[in-house]
Design a protein around this motif. Sequence first.
Motif, short mmCIF file in Angstrom:
data_model
loop_
_atom_site.label_atom_id
_atom_site.label_comp_id
_atom_site.label_asym_id
_atom_site.label_seq_id
_atom_site.Cartn_x
_atom_site.Cartn_y
_atom_site.Cartn_z
N GLU A 1 0.81 -1.23 0.00
CA GLU A 1 0.00 0.00 0.00
C GLU A 1 0.84 1.28 0.00
O GLU A 1 0.30 2.37 -0.10
N PHE B 1 -2.16 -7.18 6.74
CA PHE B 1 -2.03 -6.45 8.01
C PHE B 1 -1.37 -7.36 9.05
O PHE B 1 -1.81 -8.48 9.27
N LEU C 1 -0.20 -7.44 13.02
CA LEU C 1 -0.46 -6.63 14.21
C LEU C 1 0.81 -6.17 14.92
O LEU C 1 0.85 -5.06 15.46
N ASP D 1 -6.35 7.37 10.33
CA ASP D 1 -7.17 6.43 11.11
C ASP D 1 -6.35 5.25 11.64
O ASP D 1 -6.52 4.84 12.79
N LEU D 2 -5.45 4.71 10.81
CA LEU D 2 -4.66 3.57 11.29
C LEU D 2 -3.68 4.02 12.36
O LEU D 2 -3.38 3.26 13.29
N ILE E 1 -4.36 6.38 14.59
CA ILE E 1 -5.18 6.48 15.81
C ILE E 1 -5.38 5.08 16.41
O ILE E 1 -5.26 4.87 17.63
N ALA E 2 -5.68 4.11 15.53
CA ALA E 2 -5.86 2.72 15.99
C ALA E 2 -4.57 2.19 16.60
O ALA E 2 -4.58 1.57 17.68
N ASP F 1 -3.86 3.60 20.08
CA ASP F 1 -4.77 3.03 21.08
C ASP F 1 -4.40 1.57 21.40
O ASP F 1 -4.37 1.17 22.57
N LEU F 2 -4.10 0.80 20.35
CA LEU F 2 -3.73 -0.60 20.55
C LEU F 2 -2.47 -0.72 21.39
O LEU F 2 -2.38 -1.55 22.30
N PHE G 1 -8.05 2.54 5.19
CA PHE G 1 -8.51 2.02 6.48
C PHE G 1 -9.37 3.07 7.17
O PHE G 1 -8.97 4.22 7.32
N ASP H 1 -5.17 -11.16 12.00
CA ASP H 1 -4.56 -10.09 12.81
C ASP H 1 -5.46 -8.86 12.92
O ASP H 1 -5.57 -8.26 14.00
N LEU I 1 -9.71 -3.11 19.96
CA LEU I 1 -10.08 -1.69 19.83
C LEU I 1 -11.51 -1.47 20.31
O LEU I 1 -11.80 -0.50 21.03
#
Lengths: 245, 245
Positions: free
Chosen positions: A11, A153, A155, A179-180, A182-183, A186-187, B153, B179, B187
């Motif tokens: 990507e 993806f 992790l 967005d990824l 932010i994810a 948080d993760l 995403f 994953d 999340l």
Amino acid sequence: MRIDVIATADEAEEQKVKGKLAVVIDVLRATSTIVTALYNGCKGVIPVYDIERARSKACELEPLQCLLGGERKGIMIEGFHHGNSPLEYTAESVRNKYVILTTTNGTKAIHHAKTATDITIASFLNGQAVAKYIGRHFCDQVVMICAGTEGNFSLEDVLCAGKVIDELINIRNDVYLNDLGIAAKDLYANNKEQLHNILSHTFHYSRLVSLGFDEDVAFCMQQDIYPIVPVYVDEQFIINEKSSC
Amino acid sequence: MRIDVIATADEAEEQKVKGKLAVVIDVLRATSTIVTALYNGCKGVIPVYDIERARSKACELEPLQCLLGGERKGIMIEGFHHGNSPLEYTAESVRNKYVILTTTNGTKAIHHAKTATDITIASFLNGQAVAKYIGRHFCDQVVMICAGTEGNFSLEDVLCAGKVIDELINIRNDVYLNDLGIAAKDLYANNKEQLHNILSHTFHYSRLVSLGFDEDVAFCMQQDIYPIVPVYVDEQFIINEKSSC
């Protein structure tokens, strides 16, 4: 400062990378290995996209001392000195040598980063140092390229991006994330004390454990044992002396 | 039961979807709108990939009563009856009519799901009902296709996948995740009480708020107000009567 996290090497198209600071992440195991080799005194790590190019690069560089390292789908390549285990890249093995490295996902991600203005390498082993480097770099645009695993993806890479972001927001208050990102933040925040718990059922982690690389996996989950930042100069990664702590 | 979560419609290649139960998720706003229209008495929602096909479909279906609905980049399409706001699809507006819907991301994700054995639709509005449906479906292979936003995403969709997984593991103890599924579950578990907090700086959420769709966004974040499961039969979504609670 704008930070975009990208989930896989595939990507990382040119328009998402060009002109930015690229942070390449392949926790299991390429970027953990690159950081370890450099910390242990390797003169430079030369990432190469394919196996034949790695062999021809070793011939080109003679009489410099080179080690050929890498893997395909986790397995060592025939005729190479080392696989992709950071534990192989000891000081005894790599000091004052060059490492030519080709891996399934990591060197592909580095290849996709080549239109960036600057490229660095992150892993859990040096995440805090990379965050400090980014924080001082005065770069408006950062792209974190997670290598992913065979186009998917992965992790552990996204968690590592989250670690760098988590450290960075302690330094700067102007961080804007996609967005990824932010994810990822948080993760990581929710799992930083028990990375093994959330990763134990993930694809790449499980596969490496099943292949007998459980010591590698444990090694790569250590956080901030190396205060170094690799930078890409003249087609190789070397330690950025200014940024090392 | 194996569940793979896919981050964007573009990644939903045939080999990842064929022969599985596909759950399509586009929280903002296509799947929230489809579920709302069906709950409010619409006879069927016909998802269509492009605008011209939507217009010709309306002509084909005469003299049935059809509403044309949809958007491109959040904005209503000229000559259409409705945009893509679930608030427009009231009982007064949709009862006993068919809705022909075309949207930027959601109908593209549905299009990519067409090689699946079965297709359903999830949103926060009906996530628990979908989890119960999957739990009873005795399907070994489930793929959750998050629509994403313009190829990227989109966190609200991944959180919704996490909600369905979170509900499902209360019903079944044989759920294996890829994953992104593991990330989605974590999340959601960490943010289910305050979805707005983590989403407030995400791309699609922010853009809709800036376009004045803040009521839509608030509506779509409600959880489990509709105990219905849409299923795809004869090129339209209808309510699966057996699975409704």
